[in-house]
Write an enzyme that holds these catalytic residues in place. Structure first.
Site, PDB file in Angstrom:
ATOM      1  N   ARG A 159       0.831  -1.203   0.000  1.00 48.91           N
ATOM      2  CA  ARG A 159       0.000   0.000   0.000  1.00 48.91           C
ATOM      3  C   ARG A 159       0.869   1.258   0.000  1.00 48.91           C
ATOM      4  O   ARG A 159       0.388   2.342   0.305  1.00 48.91           O
ATOM      5  CB  ARG A 159      -0.933  -0.021   1.204  1.00 48.91           C
ATOM      6  CG  ARG A 159      -1.957  -1.147   1.167  1.00 48.91           C
ATOM      7  CD  ARG A 159      -2.967  -1.031   2.301  1.00 48.91           C
ATOM      8  NE  ARG A 159      -2.352  -1.316   3.593  1.00 48.91           N
ATOM      9  CZ  ARG A 159      -2.311  -2.527   4.165  1.00 48.91           C
ATOM     10  NH1 ARG A 159      -2.838  -3.569   3.535  1.00 48.91           N
ATOM     11  NH2 ARG A 159      -1.760  -2.703   5.352  1.00 48.91           N
ATOM     12  N   CYS A 179       1.509  20.747  -9.938  1.00 46.66           N
ATOM     13  CA  CYS A 179       0.039  20.714  -9.959  1.00 46.66           C
ATOM     14  C   CYS A 179      -0.449  19.277  -9.808  1.00 46.66           C
ATOM     15  O   CYS A 179      -1.241  18.978  -8.922  1.00 46.66           O
ATOM     16  CB  CYS A 179      -0.486  21.330 -11.251  1.00 46.66           C
ATOM     17  SG  CYS A 179      -0.105  23.079 -11.435  1.00 46.66           S
ATOM     18  N   ARG A 200      -3.534  18.999  -7.173  1.00 46.38           N
ATOM     19  CA  ARG A 200      -3.929  20.049  -6.227  1.00 46.38           C
ATOM     20  C   ARG A 200      -4.575  21.227  -6.935  1.00 46.38           C
ATOM     21  O   ARG A 200      -5.448  21.904  -6.387  1.00 46.38           O
ATOM     22  CB  ARG A 200      -2.727  20.550  -5.439  1.00 46.38           C
ATOM     23  CG  ARG A 200      -1.708  21.282  -6.291  1.00 46.38           C
ATOM     24  CD  ARG A 200      -0.740  22.155  -5.526  1.00 46.38           C
ATOM     25  NE  ARG A 200       0.141  22.810  -6.487  1.00 46.38           N
ATOM     26  CZ  ARG A 200      -0.089  23.989  -7.042  1.00 46.38           C
ATOM     27  NH1 ARG A 200      -1.192  24.680  -6.730  1.00 46.38           N
ATOM     28  NH2 ARG A 200       0.754  24.506  -7.915  1.00 46.38           N
ATOM     29  N   ASP A 203      -6.149  23.402 -14.158  1.00 45.26           N
ATOM     30  CA  ASP A 203      -6.661  24.240 -15.234  1.00 45.26           C
ATOM     31  C   ASP A 203      -7.542  23.323 -16.079  1.00 45.26           C
ATOM     32  O   ASP A 203      -7.058  22.563 -16.908  1.00 45.26           O
ATOM     33  CB  ASP A 203      -5.482  24.799 -16.032  1.00 45.26           C
ATOM     34  CG  ASP A 203      -5.891  25.614 -17.254  1.00 45.26           C
ATOM     35  OD1 ASP A 203      -7.063  25.525 -17.677  1.00 45.26           O
ATOM     36  OD2 ASP A 203      -5.029  26.317 -17.800  1.00 45.26           O
ATOM     37  N   HIS A 241     -10.509  24.578 -11.680  1.00 50.29           N
ATOM     38  CA  HIS A 241     -10.930  25.914 -12.083  1.00 50.29           C
ATOM     39  C   HIS A 241     -10.929  26.124 -13.596  1.00 50.29           C
ATOM     40  O   HIS A 241     -10.218  25.455 -14.339  1.00 50.29           O
ATOM     41  CB  HIS A 241     -10.031  26.980 -11.433  1.00 50.29           C
ATOM     42  CG  HIS A 241      -8.572  26.726 -11.618  1.00 50.29           C
ATOM     43  ND1 HIS A 241      -7.819  26.020 -10.705  1.00 50.29           N
ATOM     44  CD2 HIS A 241      -7.715  27.069 -12.619  1.00 50.29           C
ATOM     45  CE1 HIS A 241      -6.565  25.960 -11.124  1.00 50.29           C
ATOM     46  NE2 HIS A 241      -6.479  26.576 -12.286  1.00 50.29           N
ATOM     47  N   TYR A 243     -10.286  29.452 -16.022  1.00 52.61           N
ATOM     48  CA  TYR A 243      -9.906  30.860 -16.078  1.00 52.61           C
ATOM     49  C   TYR A 243     -11.024  31.650 -16.752  1.00 52.61           C
ATOM     50  O   TYR A 243     -11.743  31.127 -17.611  1.00 52.61           O
ATOM     51  CB  TYR A 243      -8.580  31.022 -16.821  1.00 52.61           C
ATOM     52  CG  TYR A 243      -7.402  30.592 -15.987  1.00 52.61           C
ATOM     53  CD1 TYR A 243      -6.887  31.431 -15.002  1.00 52.61           C
ATOM     54  CD2 TYR A 243      -6.835  29.333 -16.141  1.00 52.61           C
ATOM     55  CE1 TYR A 243      -5.823  31.024 -14.204  1.00 52.61           C
ATOM     56  CE2 TYR A 243      -5.768  28.921 -15.349  1.00 52.61           C
ATOM     57  CZ  TYR A 243      -5.276  29.770 -14.382  1.00 52.61           C
ATOM     58  OH  TYR A 243      -4.237  29.366 -13.585  1.00 52.61           O
ATOM     59  N   ALA A 297      -2.535  30.872 -18.695  1.00 53.85           N
ATOM     60  CA  ALA A 297      -2.308  31.887 -17.663  1.00 53.85           C
ATOM     61  C   ALA A 297      -0.986  31.583 -16.971  1.00 53.85           C
ATOM     62  O   ALA A 297      -0.767  30.460 -16.525  1.00 53.85           O
ATOM     63  CB  ALA A 297      -3.452  31.888 -16.656  1.00 53.85           C
TER      64      ALA A 297
END
Length: 298
Positions: A159, A179, A200, A203, A241, A243, A297
């Site tokens: 594990r 990211c 985390r 885009d 998210h 943009y 971005a």
């Protein structure tokens, strides 16, 4: 049966309709949700290369192969015509020198001038450095990928089969903190290799499609090296998210009907995880809708 790509399109719609709008680090502004999950089944050979827009999957796989080398300089990427990391070192160069050089000229200098590439093309201790040469408190470098492959072969019930790139002491030296942070693997009793990717920051319009394709390619490579078969790819997003300059493009993509996912297969088996080349990947049946253009971005 509902097409699995609808999970992604539904997430786009949720972010558009319910996302919390705020100004972000880039100044562009985002509409975001916190916490999302999508599951894809790779066991039939099909991989989640999105079809509601053209995804340049070879670029995504080339980037993954570059990560696996442990390199952090964009020169090698540019020589493969991969330009997705150029914005960050270009911005640093312009800021520190005052030179308003074009991206094309900057990339040309990185490719042709090794000294310039060494000074301006390095991204700092980003993904590849952490995956292959994590610097421990004892001064030793740890190869997380080699350890993962060895464990998949010798102790598939473990594990503890994961790697990540979030190294707090080195975050400040990175062009961009990781990211797609954590990759964890699980082997079923029937020999299927499953993967969880925790991202985390996502885009959703531009980044997610690359992450799905690249992580799937890595899962195929790891499965082959350990004599396993690909199973599920499960993606978790933290801050998911859009943009604010991507909203119209998201609406366009949502309006399109998904087409069958393509298959991806490896055409040969290298001796190690380090031996793969882009020519080893064969994708069949990819007939997507047209590409959707959007700005990155920075």
């Amino acid at each position: 049966m509902r097409h699995p790509e609808h999970q992604y399109l539904d997430l786009l719609a949720q972010v558009l309709e319910k996302g919390d709008q705020r100004i972000d680090r880039t100044g562009v502004g985002t509409r975001a949700l916190f916490g999302a999950m999508i599951r894809f089944d790779l066991s039939d050979g099909r991989v989640p290369i999105l079809t509601t827009k053209r995804v340049y999957w070879k670029t995504a796989v080339k980037e993954m192969l570059w990560f696996l080398t442990g390199q952090t300089n964009i020169q090698a990427l540019l020589k493969e015509n991969v330009r997705i990391w150029s914005d960050w070192p270009l911005a640093r160069y312009r800021k520190e020198t005052g030179d308003s050089i074009s991206q094309e000229d900057f990339e040309k200098r990185v490719v042709e001038d090794n000294a310039f590439a060494t000074r301006w093309g390095d991204l700092g201790p980003v993904y590849g450095k952490q995956w292959r040469r994590w610097l421990g408190a004892d001064g030793r470098e740890y190869d997380q990928i080699a350890e993962l492959v060895q464990t998949l072969k010798s102790n598939p019930a473990s594990r503890r089969m994961l790697f990540h790139a979030w190294n707090p002491p080195e975050l400040g030296a990175m062009a961009l903190p990781p990211c797609h942070m954590v990759y964890q693997y699980h082997v079923t009793s029937s020999g299927k290799l499953n993967c969880i990717l925790y991202q985390r920051s996502c885009d959703l319009l531009l980044g997610a499609a690359f992450n799905y394709a690249a992580a799937s390619a890595l899962q195929l490579m790891l499965a082959q090296q350990a004599d396993l078969t690909p199973g599920e790819f499960i993606w978790f997003g933290g801050d998911v998210h859009l943009y604010l300059n991507h909203l119209d493009q998201a609406r366009e993509q949502i309006s399109r009907a998904p087409r069958p996912f393509p298959t991806m297969r490896l055409t040969r088996r290298p001796d190690s995880i380090d031996g793969y080349r882009i020519s080893d990947f064969e994708v069949d049946g990819y007939e997507p809708h047209a590409a959707i253009k959007a700005d990155v971005a920075v």
